[in-house]
Design a protein around this motif. Structure first.
Motif, short mmCIF file in Angstrom:
data_model
loop_
_atom_site.label_atom_id
_atom_site.label_comp_id
_atom_site.label_asym_id
_atom_site.label_seq_id
_atom_site.Cartn_x
_atom_site.Cartn_y
_atom_site.Cartn_z
N SER A 1 7.90 -3.33 8.81
CA SER A 1 9.32 -3.51 8.47
C SER A 1 9.53 -4.76 7.63
CB SER A 1 10.17 -3.62 9.74
OG SER A 1 10.24 -2.38 10.39
N ILE A 2 8.83 -5.84 7.98
CA ILE A 2 8.98 -7.09 7.24
C ILE A 2 8.60 -6.90 5.78
CG2 ILE A 2 7.98 -9.40 6.96
CD1 ILE A 2 7.85 -9.54 10.02
N SER A 3 7.56 -6.14 5.50
CA SER A 3 7.11 -5.96 4.12
C SER A 3 8.09 -5.16 3.28
CB SER A 3 5.73 -5.29 4.10
OG SER A 3 5.81 -3.95 4.56
N ILE B 1 15.67 -4.21 -0.53
CA ILE B 1 14.66 -3.25 -0.10
C ILE B 1 13.55 -3.17 -1.14
CG2 ILE B 1 14.23 -0.84 0.53
CD1 ILE B 1 16.18 -2.30 2.40
N ARG B 2 12.35 -3.49 -0.74
CA ARG B 2 11.13 -3.35 -1.55
C ARG B 2 11.29 -3.79 -3.00
NH1 ARG B 2 9.55 1.87 -2.05
NH2 ARG B 2 11.43 2.76 -1.15
N ASP C 1 23.98 -3.65 1.63
CA ASP C 1 24.47 -2.36 1.10
C ASP C 1 24.18 -1.24 2.09
OD1 ASP C 1 25.23 -3.64 -1.30
OD2 ASP C 1 23.29 -3.21 -2.23
N ILE C 2 22.97 -1.24 2.61
CA ILE C 2 22.57 -0.22 3.59
C ILE C 2 23.41 -0.34 4.85
CG2 ILE C 2 20.67 0.65 5.02
CD1 ILE C 2 20.33 1.08 1.95
N ASP D 1 12.92 2.35 5.14
CA ASP D 1 13.68 1.26 4.52
C ASP D 1 15.00 1.02 5.27
OD1 ASP D 1 11.80 0.99 2.41
OD2 ASP D 1 12.82 2.54 1.25
N ILE D 2 15.64 2.09 5.66
CA ILE D 2 16.90 1.99 6.38
C ILE D 2 16.67 1.40 7.77
CG2 ILE D 2 18.85 3.30 7.33
CD1 ILE D 2 18.41 5.22 4.88
#
Length: 75
Positions: free
Chosen positions: A5-7, A22-23, A31-32, A56-57
């Motif tokens: 998750s951290i990455s 996100i990434r 935003d999410i 990602d979410i």
């Protein structure tokens, strides 16, 4: 928060004012969270943002929970 998750959460000073994204994309964690808070489902978000993945979410939610917990611990 687990390492996977951290990455997925990145902070780059030249993107989105250094806010968590996100990434490396210009999709902010906030935003999410705002979409989820407004009632959007994970599937709706994924339909609207095909470059996102379910993980990602979930990473956004984990990131927010971790930040809230660490802020509460400091107060």
């Amino acid at each position: 928060m687990d390492l996977h998750s951290i990455s997925r959460i990145t902070v780059e000073s030249e993107k989105c004012g250094g806010r968590p994204c996100i990434r490396g994309m210009r999709i902010r964690v906030t935003d999410i969270l705002a979409l989820l808070g407004a009632g959007a489902s994970i599937n709706e978000i994924l339909d609207d943002f095909p470059e996102l993945e379910r993980e990602d979410i979930l990473a956004s939610l984990n990131y927010a929970a971790e930040k809230l917990d660490s802020n509460a611990a400091r107060n």
